[in-house]
Write a protein that holds these residues in place. Structure first.
Motif, PDB file in Angstrom:
ATOM      1  N   ASP A 142     -93.365  63.974 -17.800  1.00 18.05           N
ATOM      2  CA  ASP A 142     -91.997  63.644 -18.195  1.00 18.05           C
ATOM      3  C   ASP A 142     -91.146  63.427 -16.953  1.00 18.05           C
ATOM      4  O   ASP A 142     -91.543  63.788 -15.838  1.00 18.05           O
ATOM      5  N   GLY A 143     -89.965  62.830 -17.141  1.00 18.24           N
ATOM      6  CA  GLY A 143     -89.111  62.511 -16.002  1.00 18.24           C
ATOM      7  C   GLY A 143     -87.662  62.901 -16.242  1.00 18.24           C
ATOM      8  O   GLY A 143     -87.284  63.356 -17.319  1.00 18.24           O
ATOM      9  N   ILE A 144     -86.849  62.711 -15.207  1.00 15.24           N
ATOM     10  CA  ILE A 144     -85.434  63.066 -15.256  1.00 15.24           C
ATOM     11  C   ILE A 144     -84.622  61.926 -15.860  1.00 15.24           C
ATOM     12  O   ILE A 144     -84.715  60.783 -15.421  1.00 15.24           O
ATOM     13  N   VAL A 145     -83.807  62.259 -16.842  1.00  7.43           N
ATOM     14  CA  VAL A 145     -82.887  61.299 -17.458  1.00  7.43           C
ATOM     15  C   VAL A 145     -81.544  61.335 -16.738  1.00  7.43           C
ATOM     16  O   VAL A 145     -80.942  60.296 -16.481  1.00  7.43           O
ATOM     17  N   SER A 146     -81.061  62.524 -16.415  1.00 11.26           N
ATOM     18  CA  SER A 146     -79.786  62.639 -15.696  1.00 11.26           C
ATOM     19  C   SER A 146     -79.835  63.830 -14.744  1.00 11.26           C
ATOM     20  O   SER A 146     -80.529  64.817 -14.992  1.00 11.26           O
ATOM     21  N   LEU A 147     -79.091  63.705 -13.655  1.00 12.76           N
ATOM     22  CA  LEU A 147     -79.033  64.726 -12.611  1.00 12.76           C
ATOM     23  C   LEU A 147     -77.579  64.899 -12.184  1.00 12.76           C
ATOM     24  O   LEU A 147     -76.891  63.914 -11.899  1.00 12.76           O
ATOM     25  N   ALA A 148     -77.117  66.152 -12.180  1.00  7.65           N
ATOM     26  CA  ALA A 148     -75.754  66.441 -11.727  1.00  7.65           C
ATOM     27  C   ALA A 148     -75.806  67.494 -10.634  1.00  7.65           C
ATOM     28  O   ALA A 148     -76.544  68.481 -10.746  1.00  7.65           O
ATOM     29  N   MET A 149     -75.026  67.298  -9.574  1.00  5.54           N
ATOM     30  CA  MET A 149     -74.968  68.250  -8.476  1.00  5.54           C
ATOM     31  C   MET A 149     -73.523  68.435  -8.032  1.00  5.54           C
ATOM     32  O   MET A 149     -72.748  67.476  -7.994  1.00  5.54           O
ATOM     33  N   ILE A 150     -73.192  69.664  -7.720  1.00 10.84           N
ATOM     34  CA  ILE A 150     -71.878  70.013  -7.163  1.00 10.84           C
ATOM     35  C   ILE A 150     -72.131  70.767  -5.861  1.00 10.84           C
ATOM     36  O   ILE A 150     -72.884  71.738  -5.848  1.00 10.84           O
ATOM     37  N   ARG A 151     -71.531  70.312  -4.775  1.00  7.96           N
ATOM     38  CA  ARG A 151     -71.680  71.008  -3.499  1.00  7.96           C
ATOM     39  C   ARG A 151     -70.327  71.500  -3.017  1.00  7.96           C
ATOM     40  O   ARG A 151     -69.347  70.756  -3.030  1.00  7.96           O
ATOM     41  N   GLY A 177     -78.860  63.573 -25.993  1.00  4.33           N
ATOM     42  CA  GLY A 177     -78.090  62.582 -26.741  1.00  4.33           C
ATOM     43  C   GLY A 177     -78.049  61.186 -26.147  1.00  4.33           C
ATOM     44  O   GLY A 177     -77.229  60.363 -26.562  1.00  4.33           O
ATOM     45  N   ILE A 178     -78.930  60.877 -25.187  1.00  3.15           N
ATOM     46  CA  ILE A 178     -78.938  59.541 -24.574  1.00  3.15           C
ATOM     47  C   ILE A 178     -80.116  58.765 -25.150  1.00  3.15           C
ATOM     48  O   ILE A 178     -81.270  59.138 -24.952  1.00  3.15           O
ATOM     49  N   ASP A 179     -79.825  57.678 -25.861  1.00  8.04           N
ATOM     50  CA  ASP A 179     -80.882  56.950 -26.561  1.00  8.04           C
ATOM     51  C   ASP A 179     -81.702  56.089 -25.597  1.00  8.04           C
ATOM     52  O   ASP A 179     -81.272  55.787 -24.480  1.00  8.04           O
ATOM     53  N   THR A 196     -84.053  65.973 -19.146  1.00 13.86           N
ATOM     54  CA  THR A 196     -85.347  65.313 -18.995  1.00 13.86           C
ATOM     55  C   THR A 196     -85.837  64.695 -20.303  1.00 13.86           C
ATOM     56  O   THR A 196     -85.255  64.922 -21.373  1.00 13.86           O
ATOM     57  N   THR A 197     -86.923  63.941 -20.183  1.00 11.41           N
ATOM     58  CA  THR A 197     -87.525  63.318 -21.373  1.00 11.41           C
ATOM     59  C   THR A 197     -88.393  64.301 -22.150  1.00 11.41           C
ATOM     60  O   THR A 197     -88.805  64.007 -23.268  1.00 11.41           O
ATOM     61  N   GLY A 198     -88.697  65.446 -21.567  1.00 13.77           N
ATOM     62  CA  GLY A 198     -89.563  66.421 -22.224  1.00 13.77           C
ATOM     63  C   GLY A 198     -89.894  67.553 -21.280  1.00 13.77           C
ATOM     64  O   GLY A 198     -89.218  67.749 -20.259  1.00 13.77           O
ATOM     65  N   HIS A 215     -76.153  68.445 -24.607  1.00 10.31           N
ATOM     66  CA  HIS A 215     -76.198  68.931 -23.238  1.00 10.31           C
ATOM     67  C   HIS A 215     -75.787  67.828 -22.276  1.00 10.31           C
ATOM     68  O   HIS A 215     -76.241  66.685 -22.387  1.00 10.31           O
ATOM     69  N   ASN A 216     -74.944  68.180 -21.333  1.00  9.96           N
ATOM     70  CA  ASN A 216     -74.471  67.261 -20.307  1.00  9.96           C
ATOM     71  C   ASN A 216     -74.767  67.917 -18.962  1.00  9.96           C
ATOM     72  O   ASN A 216     -74.336  69.042 -18.703  1.00  9.96           O
ATOM     73  N   ALA A 217     -75.525  67.238 -18.105  1.00  9.66           N
ATOM     74  CA  ALA A 217     -75.965  67.846 -16.853  1.00  9.66           C
ATOM     75  C   ALA A 217     -74.792  68.303 -15.997  1.00  9.66           C
ATOM     76  O   ALA A 217     -74.832  69.391 -15.405  1.00  9.66           O
ATOM     77  N   MET A 218     -73.729  67.495 -15.928  1.00  4.58           N
ATOM     78  CA  MET A 218     -72.581  67.883 -15.109  1.00  4.58           C
ATOM     79  C   MET A 218     -71.868  69.097 -15.697  1.00  4.58           C
ATOM     80  O   MET A 218     -71.490  70.024 -14.974  1.00  4.58           O
ATOM     81  N   GLU A 219     -71.706  69.113 -16.994  1.00  4.74           N
ATOM     82  CA  GLU A 219     -71.056  70.265 -17.627  1.00  4.74           C
ATOM     83  C   GLU A 219     -71.881  71.533 -17.404  1.00  4.74           C
ATOM     84  O   GLU A 219     -71.332  72.602 -17.109  1.00  4.74           O
ATOM     85  N   ASP A 220     -73.201  71.422 -17.522  1.00  8.52           N
ATOM     86  CA  ASP A 220     -74.058  72.590 -17.314  1.00  8.52           C
ATOM     87  C   ASP A 220     -74.049  73.037 -15.854  1.00  8.52           C
ATOM     88  O   ASP A 220     -74.133  74.235 -15.562  1.00  8.52           O
ATOM     89  N   ALA A 221     -73.948  72.089 -14.918  1.00 13.39           N
ATOM     90  CA  ALA A 221     -73.845  72.448 -13.503  1.00 13.39           C
ATOM     91  C   ALA A 221     -72.540  73.195 -13.229  1.00 13.39           C
ATOM     92  O   ALA A 221     -72.507  74.139 -12.436  1.00 13.39           O
TER      93      ALA A 221
END
Length: 268
Positions: free
Chosen positions: A71-80, A113-115, A64-66, A203-209
């Motif tokens: 604040d809002g979501i910068v990236s979202l990762a999901m695994i089903r 790390g996303i500018d 997220t941005t904060g 931090h990487n959303a997919m890696e953390d998922a």
């Protein structure tokens, strides 16, 4: 004179204290624990799990941005995983990046790390909300590490797009780790007990998922080594930005909102 000096020192201390505590909140982890801790905690990992077993779990993480409600979501990762632990099992994943129409807090940007130049050229969350809801629809539960944080942001973004968050069971691997008395319930610490570590500092959303998935599977007594999803998977909706100018122009969020409403996939 002495009063002014005292006020100055108090101000400096308060700034330092706030900065340190905000950074601790964002990191979500400490350094991986030493291998000597693995044997000590192995019995706890195999203890009775307080979380219900799921047939079609979704493992989710956001960056997220904060920390605040604006604040809002910068990236979202999901695994089903559909029909978990059966011969008909299937694994699906969704990895998306968004423009939340605001710049990330400096500490948040340091974490993911996303500018801002890259972010402002990405699609809006609302342009992918139907895809996200379709992905969640077959699931019988969502699993996160620090679910209160991730789900609050997801729910808010879904509602901002004019939709409703699905009524679905939420499970938290961080809370489960705490209930087992883990010295540290951070994502990295829990994963290190399984011999799993982040491949990158940011931090990487997919890696953390993926790490969340492996922790949950192990809590459920399922061999996590059978689920090796590529954690470095690139964003499926990524738009390559033009060359970055020396001085960034001002954002034109109003124009972007109008433009996004005219895109075909925003109307689907």
């Amino acid at each position: 004179m002495h009063v002014l000096l005292l006020l100055f020192l108090i101000t400096i201390f308060l700034i330092w204290w706030v900065t340190v505590n905000v950074q601790r909140f964002f990191r979500k982890e400490k350094k991986p624990e030493q291998k000597s801790n693995l044997n000590r905690t192995s019995m706890k990992i195999n203890a009775t799990c307080n979380m219900k077993k799921l047939e079609n779990p979704v493992f989710l993480d956001v960056e997220t941005t904060g920390l605040h409600s604006d604040d809002g979501i910068v990236s979202l990762a999901m695994i089903r995983i559909d029909k978990l632990n059966t011969s008909q099992q299937r694994v699906y994943h969704l990895n998306l990046i968004f423009d939340p129409l605001k710049k990330s807090h400096p500490i948040a940007e340091k974490v993911h790390g996303i500018d801002d130049w890259t972010i402002r050229h990405q699609p809006l969350f609302g342009q992918h909300v139907n895809e996200i809801l379709d992905f969640l629809r077959p699931a019988d539960g969502i699993v996160c590490h620090n679910a209160k944080f991730d789900i609050s942001f997801l729910k808010r973004e879904i509602e901002k797009s004019g939709n409703q968050m699905p009524e679905i069971q939420i499970q938290c691997t961080m809370e489960e780790a705490r209930s087992r008395g883990f010295h540290s319930a951070s994502l990295s610490s829990c994963a290190s007990r399984l011999g799993q570590y982040r491949y990158q500092e940011k931090h990487n959303a997919m890696e953390d998922a993926v790490l969340c998935m492996k922790i949950w599977l192990n809590f459920q007594g399922i061999n996590h080594e059978n689920y090796n999803i590529l954690s470095g998977k690139t964003f499926e909706n990524y738009i390559s930005p033009p060359d970055r100018p020396e001085i960034l122009p001002r954002r034109n969020n109003k124009k972007k909102k109008l433009t996004s409403c005219q895109l075909p996939h925003a109307e689907e």
